[in-house]
Design an enzyme around this catalytic site. Structure first.
Site, short mmCIF file in Angstrom:
data_model
loop_
_atom_site.label_atom_id
_atom_site.label_comp_id
_atom_site.label_asym_id
_atom_site.label_seq_id
_atom_site.Cartn_x
_atom_site.Cartn_y
_atom_site.Cartn_z
N ASP A 67 0.82 -1.21 0.00
CA ASP A 67 0.00 0.00 0.00
C ASP A 67 0.86 1.26 0.00
O ASP A 67 2.07 1.21 0.21
CB ASP A 67 -0.96 -0.01 1.21
CG ASP A 67 -0.29 -0.47 2.49
OD1 ASP A 67 0.96 -0.43 2.56
OD2 ASP A 67 -1.00 -0.88 3.42
N ASN A 137 -7.39 -3.60 14.03
CA ASN A 137 -8.77 -3.96 13.68
C ASN A 137 -8.84 -5.13 12.69
O ASN A 137 -9.87 -5.39 12.10
CB ASN A 137 -9.50 -2.73 13.11
CG ASN A 137 -8.82 -2.19 11.85
OD1 ASN A 137 -7.87 -2.78 11.35
ND2 ASN A 137 -9.31 -1.07 11.35
N HIS A 139 -7.09 -5.39 9.87
CA HIS A 139 -6.86 -5.06 8.46
C HIS A 139 -5.54 -5.66 7.97
O HIS A 139 -4.60 -5.87 8.75
CB HIS A 139 -6.96 -3.56 8.17
CG HIS A 139 -5.84 -2.69 8.63
ND1 HIS A 139 -6.04 -1.42 9.13
CD2 HIS A 139 -4.50 -2.87 8.66
CE1 HIS A 139 -4.87 -0.88 9.42
NE2 HIS A 139 -3.93 -1.74 9.16
N GLU A 144 -9.56 -2.23 5.19
CA GLU A 144 -10.22 -2.02 6.48
C GLU A 144 -11.42 -2.96 6.62
O GLU A 144 -11.92 -3.50 5.62
CB GLU A 144 -10.69 -0.56 6.55
CG GLU A 144 -9.58 0.48 6.49
CD GLU A 144 -8.80 0.61 7.81
OE1 GLU A 144 -8.64 -0.39 8.53
OE2 GLU A 144 -8.34 1.73 8.09
N1 GLP Z 1 -0.98 -0.46 6.14
C1 GLP Z 1 -0.21 -0.86 7.26
C2 GLP Z 1 -0.34 -2.36 7.42
O1 GLP Z 1 0.26 -3.01 6.33
C3 GLP Z 1 0.28 -2.80 8.74
O2 GLP Z 1 0.22 -4.20 8.86
C4 GLP Z 1 -0.44 -2.15 9.89
C5 GLP Z 1 0.10 -2.55 11.24
O3 GLP Z 1 1.23 -1.79 11.55
P1 GLP Z 1 2.17 -2.04 12.77
O4 GLP Z 1 3.07 -3.14 12.37
O5 GLP Z 1 2.90 -0.75 12.94
O6 GLP Z 1 1.32 -2.38 13.92
O7 GLP Z 1 -0.32 -0.75 9.75
C6 GLP Z 1 -0.58 -0.10 8.54
O8 GLP Z 1 -1.88 0.31 8.61
#
Ligand code: GLP
Length: 259
Positions: A67, A137, A139, A144
């Site tokens: 993304d 959540n 995702h 989402e």
């Molecule tokens: N788009 C990214 C995801 O790809 C990632 O898995 C998520 C969790 O991030 P973290 O590893 O910082 O908890 O955060 C973001 O929203």
């Protein structure tokens, strides 16, 4: 789905990096799907160590990130392109031309960007291994809750909770985007092998819903239950709400014996 629980996050990162390096030793021109967020940082550090020790080369590797925020240029510190250079690409022998992001500077062009991203992934014959983190959540990428479980790359509006959780990464004065381009859940599910990593207690509920909950768009990661080749690497904290840990441990021991 293979679920492996480790004592701590360092061991999760070491195993994830070994799995990626093993793939590259068999297929030096592998196509990797990469993730951002704080969870994979340690895995990238382990990969850099392996590169410095001459254990792995990325010379012929192609990458597709899950993304990218809409409207952020590659020199913006908050862009995922910047993140990947800072956390991995600048320290290995990857050719930046072989790294890909769903870059969308003008939201009105989202459809074209999405179609193009899917087309380049297809031209590379798909993703061999997709690394995934998981949002609080549930995702994956920026898909989402309520995202279509068959979705392809597209524009997504971020939820309030995702914006709040990720706000810790933005400094005062920096504008936090509220939209992102993300591979769809269907795009992610097309990868040959999916490697989900999660660490910390804050992820325990999402991990439980993803692995042991019902398959539902309310927890996008739960669709991984339908994929034939998923490996989930967890630390004890993120695994703390799972019911079947004893079984996962027995499987892991038996797999070790077989190898
Ligand atoms: N788009 C990214 C995801 O790809 C990632 O898995 C998520 C969790 O991030 P973290 O590893 O910082 O908890 O955060 C973001 O929203």
């Amino acid at each position: 789905m293979e679920v492996i629980i480790f004592e701590n996050e360092s061991l999760v990162a070491k195993r994830a990096a070994s799995m990626l390096a093993d793939l590259l030793s068999i297929k030096p021109s592998a196509v990797l799907g990469l993730a951002t967020g704080s969870t994979p940082i340690k895995t990238y550090q382990e990969l850099i160590k392996k590169f410095n020790n001459g254990e792995v080369s990325f010379k012929d590797v192609s990458t597709f990130n899950l993304d990218e925020y809409v409207g952020l240029k590659s020199d913006n510190k908050q862009s995922y392109q910047y993140f990947m250079r800072e956390q991995l690409f600048d320290f290995i022998d990857i050719q930046l031309d072989n790294t890909h992001f769903p870059i969308c500077l003008n939201a009105k062009e989202n459809q074209q960007v999405a179609e193009n991203y899917e087309a380049i992934i297809n031209a590379k014959m798909g993703i061999d291994l997709q690394l995934l983190g998981i949002g609080h959540n549930g995702h994956i990428g920026f898909n989402e809750p309520s995202s279509s479980l068959a979705s392809r790359t597209r524009l997504k509006t971020l939820t309030r909770s995702t914006i709040e959780v990720n706000s810790r990464l933005f400094e005062a004065g920096e504008t936090q985007p509220t939209m992102a381009m993300t591979m769809g859940i269907g795009t992610i599910m097309d990868a040959n092998h999916i490697l989900l990593i999660a660490t910390g207690e804050g992820k325990a509920e999402a991990v439980r819903n993803a692995i042991e909950g019902a398959i539902s768009a309310s927890c996008p990661a739960s669709i991984l239950q339908m994929h034939p080749h998923v490996t989930v690497l967890l630390d004890k904290n993120s695994a703390s709400l799972l019911q079947n840990t004893a079984y996962y441990q027995r499987v892991a021991e038996q797999v070790k014996e077989l190898n």
